[in-house]
Design an enzyme around this catalytic site. Structure first.
Site, PDB file in Angstrom:
ATOM      1  N   TRP A  80       0.823  -1.203   0.000  1.00 61.81           N
ATOM      2  CA  TRP A  80       0.000   0.000   0.000  1.00 61.81           C
ATOM      3  C   TRP A  80       0.861   1.258   0.000  1.00 61.81           C
ATOM      4  O   TRP A  80       1.788   1.371  -0.773  1.00 61.81           O
ATOM      5  CB  TRP A  80      -1.003  -0.036   1.157  1.00 61.81           C
ATOM      6  N   SER A  81       0.591   2.210   0.876  1.00 57.56           N
ATOM      7  CA  SER A  81       1.245   3.519   0.768  1.00 57.56           C
ATOM      8  C   SER A  81       2.694   3.536   1.220  1.00 57.56           C
ATOM      9  O   SER A  81       3.375   4.554   1.044  1.00 57.56           O
ATOM     10  CB  SER A  81       0.454   4.567   1.549  1.00 57.56           C
ATOM     11  N   THR A  82       3.196   2.450   1.755  1.00 56.49           N
ATOM     12  CA  THR A  82       4.642   2.357   1.967  1.00 56.49           C
ATOM     13  C   THR A  82       5.354   2.490   0.622  1.00 56.49           C
ATOM     14  O   THR A  82       6.530   2.844   0.553  1.00 56.49           O
ATOM     15  CB  THR A  82       4.986   1.033   2.668  1.00 56.49           C
ATOM     16  N   LYS A  84       4.914   4.854  -1.390  1.00 56.60           N
ATOM     17  CA  LYS A  84       5.153   6.263  -1.721  1.00 56.60           C
ATOM     18  C   LYS A  84       6.604   6.682  -1.474  1.00 56.60           C
ATOM     19  O   LYS A  84       7.108   7.584  -2.147  1.00 56.60           O
ATOM     20  CB  LYS A  84       4.195   7.160  -0.927  1.00 56.60           C
TER      21      LYS A  84
END
Length: 397
Positions: A80-82, A84
């Site tokens: 997921w947003s890791t 980014k």
């Protein structure tokens, strides 16, 4: 180590934690095992680097909710947003090479972006969630999110939700296309391809945007248990603004969507990185090592420092209702600050992924951490499993 069986009870016949843990970091192994015993872990891995050396590299549990596949050393999972952090790394590498000016208008690289009053939006606004494009104004499906050209065209045409540069508003799903399209306009390739060519390929880091077809057999299946919201969570949901709803729920992408072949085949650089914990620790370790990983200089020290250049503390326009405090985003990653999301050093930084995963960098301690899992918790950030591991790491230093 006993983990929970199909009935939720602890069973002695379940898989054991495997890997290496330096004796100085025994508390980390204990916390990792407690995540299975006490915090409902299904399958997970954690890696810690200190001074570029691997001091913790553990994995355990199951790669699927049916408990038919043990979590292996090389199991991949959607983080997921890791994701980014590595996406921001692409931009910082281009800036370090003089190909990208973080203070230039986005439209100087992506001319169509100047539409709807965005001609003065700067590249640094994209990196720091201050571009005003946290969500789509019209319905946007999962199919459309996986269509790179369509999603970028819609973002280029969208009017900002607030005055860009003035406040942060978490760009949950749009971040990767915004930063990634600038990368593509400069390099001619999608961000996942640039990352592989320039960093993960040469350094042997097991991280990809999406999953190459030949690697799908290594991917863990995500599970997101449906539990009734607490009264506190329900109250927070009632406070969400139209902007927050657009940012977080347009489109809705949960475990089922992320387990689909469509998601795995696409590049969604805000949310569909697939990695081992070892890979997350390595990529965030570039920042922790002030640009150096394993003796290889990836970024200049100045560029590595720039990623945590604070852009101003505020109550985030999207996530604000879910936090009791202001937060601050650097140029791509969140600062630990006084709330200690990434340990006691307020200048440590990192990024959490929806449901629990995390990448952490602390240059002062020379420390990076990667934590990945497949049973998603209810929090956007600071999952109890992650926080237990972070606390154990700092107690071990």
């Amino acid at each position: 180590m006993a983990v929970r069986g199909d009935d939720g009870a602890l069973g002695d016949d379940a898989s054991r934690v495997e890997g290496h843990c330096d004796e100085r970091f025994a508390a980390v192994r204990a916390a990792f095992e407690d995540n299975f015993r006490e915090r409902g872990e299904l399958g997970a891995a954690v890696t810690v680097l200190v001074g570029g050396e691997t001091v913790v590299d553990l994995w355990g549990g199951w790669a699927d909710p049916a408990r038919t596949r043990p979590w292996e050393r090389d199991t991949l999972v959607n983080v997921w947003s890791t994701t980014k952090g590595p996406t921001a790394l692409c931009a910082h590498l281009l800036a370090d090479r003089g190909q990208l000016d973080l203070d230039a208008p986005v439209a100087s690289y992506w001319p169509e972006f100047a539409a709807a009053g965005k001609e003065k939006v700067l590249v640094r606004h994209l990196l720091s969630h201050r571009a005003g494009l946290a969500g789509f104004r019209a319905p946007h499906s999962l199919d459309e999110l996986c269509d790179w050209e369509l999603t970028c065209d819609r973002l280029a045409a969208t009017e900002p939700w607030w005055e860009p540069g003035t406040r942060s508003g978490y760009h949950a799903l749009t971040y990767g296309h915004l930063v990634g399209e600038v990368v593509r306009r400069i390099t001619g390739v999608l961000p996942g391809d640039f990352l592989r060519q320039e960093i993960t390929g040469p350094l042997g880091i097991d991280f990809t945007l999406g999953v190459p077809g030949e690697e799908t057999g290594r991917v863990a299946e995500l599970e997101h248990p449906r539990v009734p919201p607490t009264a506190e969570q329900a109250a927070v949901f009632q406070q969400l603004s139209p902007l927050a709803l657009a940012a977080l729920l347009n489109p809705v992408v949960g475990a089922d969507g992320a387990n689909s072949p469509q998601w795995r085949a696409a590049q969604v650089p805000a949310a569909n990185g697939h990695a081992t914990a070892r890979a997350v620790a390595a990529l965030y370790g570039i920042f922790a090592g002030r640009g150096v990983l394993g003796g290889h200089r990836v970024l200049s020290a100045e560029a590595a420092e720039r990623v945590r250049e604070g852009q101003g503390s505020c109550r985030d326009l999207v996530l604000g209702p879910g936090f009791a405090h202001d937060t601050e985003v650097g140029l791509g990653l969140w600062l630990s600050g006084a709330n200690g999301s990434y340990g006691p050093n307020p200048r440590a930084f990192g990024h959490d992924g929806f449901g629990g995963s995390c990448g952490l960098a602390d240059p002062e301690a020379g420390l990076s951490l990667g934590y990945v899992m497949n049973r998603m918790g209810p929090r956007v950030a600071d999952d109890p499993r992650k926080m237990a591991l972070v606390d154990a790491v700092y107690r071990s230093l």
